[in-house]
Scaffold this motif. Structure first.
Motif, PDB file in Angstrom:
ATOM      1  N   VAL A 153       0.890  -1.166   0.000  1.00  0.00           N
ATOM      2  CA  VAL A 153       0.000   0.000   0.000  1.00  0.00           C
ATOM      3  C   VAL A 153       0.924   1.211   0.000  1.00  0.00           C
ATOM      4  O   VAL A 153       1.704   1.402   0.933  1.00  0.00           O
ATOM      5  CB  VAL A 153      -0.931   0.026   1.232  1.00  0.00           C
ATOM      6  N   PHE A 154       0.860   2.003  -1.066  1.00  0.00           N
ATOM      7  CA  PHE A 154       1.780   3.126  -1.245  1.00  0.00           C
ATOM      8  C   PHE A 154       1.012   4.425  -1.449  1.00  0.00           C
ATOM      9  O   PHE A 154       0.276   4.567  -2.425  1.00  0.00           O
ATOM     10  CB  PHE A 154       2.697   2.886  -2.450  1.00  0.00           C
ATOM     11  N   ILE A 173      -3.322   6.428  -4.164  1.00  0.00           N
ATOM     12  CA  ILE A 173      -2.847   5.264  -3.424  1.00  0.00           C
ATOM     13  C   ILE A 173      -2.618   4.153  -4.438  1.00  0.00           C
ATOM     14  O   ILE A 173      -3.473   3.887  -5.285  1.00  0.00           O
ATOM     15  CB  ILE A 173      -3.895   4.800  -2.383  1.00  0.00           C
ATOM     16  N   VAL A 174      -1.461   3.507  -4.367  1.00  0.00           N
ATOM     17  CA  VAL A 174      -1.150   2.382  -5.242  1.00  0.00           C
ATOM     18  C   VAL A 174      -1.157   1.115  -4.395  1.00  0.00           C
ATOM     19  O   VAL A 174      -0.502   1.056  -3.353  1.00  0.00           O
ATOM     20  CB  VAL A 174       0.221   2.560  -5.934  1.00  0.00           C
ATOM     21  N   ARG A 227      -2.399  -1.460  -8.900  1.00  0.00           N
ATOM     22  CA  ARG A 227      -3.528  -0.642  -9.355  1.00  0.00           C
ATOM     23  C   ARG A 227      -3.574   0.611  -8.502  1.00  0.00           C
ATOM     24  O   ARG A 227      -3.430   0.553  -7.292  1.00  0.00           O
ATOM     25  CB  ARG A 227      -4.843  -1.404  -9.242  1.00  0.00           C
ATOM     26  N   LYS A 228      -3.762   1.743  -9.173  1.00  0.00           N
ATOM     27  CA  LYS A 228      -3.799   3.038  -8.499  1.00  0.00           C
ATOM     28  C   LYS A 228      -5.246   3.491  -8.328  1.00  0.00           C
ATOM     29  O   LYS A 228      -6.070   3.321  -9.227  1.00  0.00           O
ATOM     30  CB  LYS A 228      -3.013   4.069  -9.315  1.00  0.00           C
ATOM     31  N   VAL A 247      -5.095  -5.040 -13.379  1.00  0.00           N
ATOM     32  CA  VAL A 247      -5.996  -5.510 -12.336  1.00  0.00           C
ATOM     33  C   VAL A 247      -7.380  -5.011 -12.738  1.00  0.00           C
ATOM     34  O   VAL A 247      -7.627  -3.803 -12.768  1.00  0.00           O
ATOM     35  CB  VAL A 247      -5.600  -4.966 -10.945  1.00  0.00           C
ATOM     36  N   GLY A 248      -8.264  -5.938 -13.093  1.00  0.00           N
ATOM     37  CA  GLY A 248      -9.609  -5.564 -13.510  1.00  0.00           C
ATOM     38  C   GLY A 248     -10.491  -5.289 -12.317  1.00  0.00           C
ATOM     39  O   GLY A 248     -10.838  -4.153 -12.025  1.00  0.00           O
ATOM     40  N   SER A 249     -10.843  -6.320 -11.585  1.00  0.00           N
ATOM     41  CA  SER A 249     -11.691  -6.143 -10.407  1.00  0.00           C
ATOM     42  C   SER A 249     -11.085  -6.885  -9.221  1.00  0.00           C
ATOM     43  O   SER A 249     -10.234  -7.761  -9.383  1.00  0.00           O
ATOM     44  CB  SER A 249     -13.117  -6.626 -10.684  1.00  0.00           C
ATOM     45  N   ILE A 250     -11.548  -6.517  -8.045  1.00  0.00           N
ATOM     46  CA  ILE A 250     -11.064  -7.099  -6.798  1.00  0.00           C
ATOM     47  C   ILE A 250     -12.298  -7.542  -6.028  1.00  0.00           C
ATOM     48  O   ILE A 250     -13.263  -6.785  -5.913  1.00  0.00           O
ATOM     49  CB  ILE A 250     -10.270  -6.058  -5.989  1.00  0.00           C
ATOM     50  N   ALA A 251     -12.279  -8.764  -5.530  1.00  0.00           N
ATOM     51  CA  ALA A 251     -13.446  -9.285  -4.819  1.00  0.00           C
ATOM     52  C   ALA A 251     -13.006 -10.091  -3.597  1.00  0.00           C
ATOM     53  O   ALA A 251     -11.834 -10.452  -3.457  1.00  0.00           O
ATOM     54  CB  ALA A 251     -14.270 -10.175  -5.749  1.00  0.00           C
TER      55      ALA A 251
END
Length: 163
Positions: A40-41, A61-62, A81-82, A139-143
């Motif tokens: 987490v950046f 945030i990246v 992903r940003k 990165v398309g989606s996060i679940a």
């Protein structure tokens, strides 16, 4: 004992005339993979792309994801992903596509620290973008991980950083 000549300067760059077409870029397959948030950046405020004279109100945030898919060298793929650091319950990509799916439903006036996402297991959908003859993974989606799927144990130590 290492001497200063044994340690490479991480900020050193070698001049080249390469156009990038000769760089071997291994693409992660387009699919959904168990993953872990390993970075987490906070990269600060950025210029507005539509109005470069203005700074964006929200910080960027990246997030770095290590996915359960290995490259040909045996190391896992790591994708980033940003997002804008915003928790607008209607418009925020960070909230709608990341915080809420990982199980935190915010109410108006409630706050949330993205540091709590570090080390979280999730399911990352990897998509592909084409640019000419090159294919890039995104990165398309996060679940949330589906029930019954074990949490992914990353090889990388989680890191958080802010400027």
């Amino acid at each position: 004992m290492a001497t200063t000549t044994d340690v490479r300067d991480p900020f050193e760059v070698e001049a080249t005339t390469s156009t990038g077409s000769d760089i071997d870029y291994e693409t992660c397959p387009a699919d959904s993979f168990p993953a872990s948030v390993v970075g987490v950046f906070d990269v600060g405020h950025e210029r507005d792309l539509k109005e470069p004279a203005k700074w964006r109100r929200d910080k960027s945030i990246v997030f770095m994801f290590e996915v359960a898919e290995t490259r040909s060298d045996g190391n896992p793929f790591v994708l980033v992903r940003k997002f804008s650091l915003s928790a607008n319950l209607v418009k925020s990509h960070l909230y709608v596509h990341f915080i809420n799916p990982l199980g935190k439903e915010l109410q108006p006036g409630e706050s949330f620290s993205v540091r709590h996402l570090l080390g979280k297991s999730c399911l990352v959908q990897v998509t592909h973008d084409r640019d000419g003859d090159k294919t890039y993974h995104r990165v398309g989606s996060i679940a949330k991980l589906p029930r019954g799927l074990a949490a992914y144990k990353p090889r990388h130590q989680p890191v958080i950083w802010s400027i």
